[in-house]
Enzyme design. Structure first.
Site, PDB file in Angstrom:
ATOM      1  N   GLU A  26      -5.399  -8.439  -1.456  1.00 49.32           N
ATOM      2  CA  GLU A  26      -6.415  -8.174   0.026  1.00 49.32           C
ATOM      3  C   GLU A  26      -7.841  -7.910  -0.325  1.00 49.32           C
ATOM      4  O   GLU A  26      -7.882  -6.962  -1.144  1.00 49.32           O
ATOM      5  CB  GLU A  26      -5.709  -6.938   0.665  1.00 49.32           C
ATOM      6  CG  GLU A  26      -4.342  -7.400   1.394  1.00 49.32           C
ATOM      7  CD  GLU A  26      -3.915  -6.255   2.356  1.00 49.32           C
ATOM      8  OE1 GLU A  26      -4.566  -5.686   3.000  1.00 49.32           O
ATOM      9  OE2 GLU A  26      -2.520  -5.937   2.488  1.00 49.32           O
TER      10      GLU A  26
ATOM     11  N   GLU B 275       0.840  -1.298   0.114  1.00 50.14           N
ATOM     12  CA  GLU B 275       0.158   0.124  -0.094  1.00 50.14           C
ATOM     13  C   GLU B 275       0.663   1.230   0.184  1.00 50.14           C
ATOM     14  O   GLU B 275       0.660   2.059   0.788  1.00 50.14           O
ATOM     15  CB  GLU B 275      -1.062  -0.049   1.205  1.00 50.14           C
ATOM     16  CG  GLU B 275      -2.068  -1.268   1.121  1.00 50.14           C
ATOM     17  CD  GLU B 275      -3.042  -1.141   2.175  1.00 50.14           C
ATOM     18  OE1 GLU B 275      -2.871  -0.515   3.330  1.00 50.14           O
ATOM     19  OE2 GLU B 275      -4.205  -1.692   1.891  1.00 50.14           O
TER      20      GLU B 275
HETATM   21  C1  BGP Z   1      -4.500  -3.213   4.870  1.00 44.56           C
HETATM   22  C2  BGP Z   1      -3.239  -3.649   5.071  1.00 44.56           C
HETATM   23  C3  BGP Z   1      -3.128  -4.791   5.939  1.00 44.56           C
HETATM   24  C4  BGP Z   1      -4.474  -5.111   6.745  1.00 44.56           C
HETATM   25  C5  BGP Z   1      -5.822  -4.507   6.156  1.00 44.56           C
HETATM   26  C6  BGP Z   1      -6.864  -4.741   6.892  1.00 44.56           C
HETATM   27  O1  BGP Z   1      -4.331  -1.544   4.898  1.00 44.56           O
HETATM   28  O2  BGP Z   1      -2.455  -3.658   4.024  1.00 44.56           O
HETATM   29  O3  BGP Z   1      -1.845  -4.833   6.709  1.00 44.56           O
HETATM   30  O4  BGP Z   1      -4.500  -5.206   8.195  1.00 44.56           O
HETATM   31  O5  BGP Z   1      -5.468  -3.428   5.458  1.00 44.56           O
HETATM   32  O6  BGP Z   1      -7.075  -3.524   7.642  1.00 44.56           O
HETATM   33  P1  BGP Z   1      -6.991  -3.579   9.309  1.00 44.56           P
HETATM   34  O7  BGP Z   1      -6.235  -4.672   9.753  1.00 44.56           O
HETATM   35  O8  BGP Z   1      -7.211  -2.294   9.897  1.00 44.56           O
HETATM   36  O9  BGP Z   1      -8.561  -4.140   9.345  1.00 44.56           O
END
Ligand code: BGP
Length: 471
Positions: free
Chosen positions: A369, A176
């Site tokens: 993701e 990201e």
């Molecule tokens: C993205 C990241 C992850 C992950 C995901 C979900 O920003 O790449 O590392 O954690 O989001 O977000 P969260 O963990 O805040 O629910």
């Protein structure tokens, strides 16, 4: 095409800092996430000055994948994973980040982990830097605001590319990357000083990271021309709130600002709108003359991106319009339901996103993701009924299939986030679960760490087994 390709990369995704734990084992150094406390919805995670005794840091033990990866990867295999996206913790390889020689124990750990994947026919997909840069690079050099970071990062890349040349084919340079201009601590180790011109620092760091990424792609290809190296982009899917041209323009500008990163990654140069943005905000970015060539020569093979939800953009928002979302959020869409954490659920938005990206860049996409963070309840017999997660994933897979089969979008694979429960990056909570596999641990760090299969485990197994047909 009437079906998904046989080599479609079904799998799951995690990041070292959120799943491994073992924060000081095997010679590992402290990372930027290791000094972040737990938060909650609406409660920011605190960044402490080094490790403070008696403070709870969720990353320190996380899901203990560090000691249990063999049994966990076996479970991934049972679901039929063809790939597993994880990151290498930079601090296992270079505990401080500025050493010349790597830490052999850290390298061995990933040797074993990748070997385990390969034994099961699972391709590792590796993010080189996912929110876990060495804390020492922050205290000594100021994080990615310093150009020296490029050399440290490349030394790290050189080490892992060479070491895992025969084991890893798929890479991503930075997780990201566009978060650097909104929330720069996790991706860039940047905490602002009072009076600091935040935008200036963020865009300077973004440039260094983009140069580092391009250099890494070049370096990787020199080491092994068969490497497939991509970027990883948080896709801030949004819509214009109304057909009022003022809203439409705000929406367009929002996308343009974010796509600047992809323009560089994919086309090897900044768009004109970027230079206008710098001018408007009176930002002056330090560059070296060779940067232009590096960016041109280090373009990526594919776009990896995260997609969870969508929001809307509007010219005149009120405070109440704000929505929750993945780090970069927008405003509420009255037509969409939201998760328990307020992330608006929008499966069709995934199809729209895939089309936008493919129309614009015409290179393969990889959904690295996607998923639903939700509270799960474990029954006395160890069952976990999670129809809400199955419903979310099913609807997103359906839209992904339409993008491939009806729209002709080229997609390499699909790796839902947090395939095994892990620490939330945003809130530091454990109870915000994404996994197919439940990990017995709570927000205070209590629990046996035992693993249990959720209903979604069996659903995903059937999904992969039928190559996306039976969902
Ligand atoms: C993205 C990241 C992850 C992950 C995901 C979900 O920003 O790449 O590392 O954690 O989001 O977000 P969260 O963990 O805040 O629910």
């Amino acid at each position: 095409m009437s079906r998904l390709a046989d080599d479609f990369l079904w799998g799951g995704a995690v990041a070292a800092n959120q799943v491994e734990g073992g924060w000081n084992k095997g010679g590992k150094g402290i990372s930027v996430i290791d000094v972040m406390t737990a938060g909650a919805l609406g409660v920011e995670r605190e960044i402490t000055d080094g490790i403070v005794p008696d403070v709870y840091y969720p990353s320190h033990e996380a899901s203990d994948f560090y000691s249990r990866f063999k049994e966990d990867i076996k479970l991934f295999h049972e679901m039929g994973f063809r790939c597993f996206r994880t990151s290498i913790a930079w601090t296992r390889i270079f505990p401080n980040g500025d050493e010349e020689e790597p830490n052999e124990e850290g390298l061995k750990f990933y040797d074993e982990m990748f070997d385990t994947c390969l034994q099961y026919g699972i391709q590792p997909v590796v993010t080189i830097s996912h929110f876990e840069m060495p804390y020492h690079l922050v205290t000594e050099y100021g994080g990615w605001r310093n150009r020296k970071l490029i050399d440290f990062y490349l030394n790290y890349c050189q080490t892992v590319f060479t070491r895992y040349e025969k084991k890893v084919k798929y890479w991503m340079t930075f997780n990201e990357i566009n978060m650097i201009v909104r929330k720069p601590w996790k991706p860039g180790g940047i905490k602002f000083a009072e009076q600091e011109n935040k935008l200036q620092t963020e865009y300077q760091a973004a440039h260094y990271m983009l140069v580092a990424s391009a250099n890494a792609v070049k370096l990787g290809k020199e080491i092994n021309p068969d490497f497939v190296i991509g970027c990883m982009f948080l896709h801030p899917t949004s819509y214009s709130a109304t057909c009022n041209p003022d809203d439409v323009l705000v929406h367009l500008k929002k996308l343009q600002e974010a796509y600047m990163f992809l323009d560089v990654h994919v086309r090897g140069k900044y768009p004109n709108s970027y230079y206008k943005f710098l001018q408007k905000n009176q930002l002056v970015i330090n560059t070296f003359p060779e940067d232009e060539i590096i960016l041109k020569e280090g373009t990526v093979d594919y776009i990896g991106f995260s997609y969870y939800s969508s929001s809307v953009a509007m010219a005149n928002p009120t405070k109440q319009d704000k929505s929750q979302g993945n780090e970069i959020s927008g405003y509420k869409n009255p037509l969409l339901p939201a998760s328990e954490w307020g992330w608006q659920i929008d499966p069709v938005g995934l199809r729209i996103t895939l089309n936008w990206l493919y129309d614009k860049y015409q290179i393969p996409l990889f959904i690295v993701e996607n998923g639903l963070g939700a509270v799960d309840t474990i029954e006395e017999d160890g069952s976990i009924y999670d129809p809400y997660r199955i419903d979310y994933l099913r609807r997103h897979v359906e839209e992904m299939k339409k993008a491939i089969l009806e729209d002709g979008v080229e997609i390499m694979g699909y790796t839902p986030w947090g395939c095994i429960d892990l620490v939330s990056a945003g809130t530091g909570e454990m109870k915000k679960r994404y996994g197919f596999i439940y990990v017995d641990k709570d927000d205070n760090g209590d629990g046996t760490l035992e693993r249990y299969k959720k209903d979604s485990f069996y659903w995903y197994k059937e999904c992969i087994g039928s190559n996306g047909k039976n969902i």
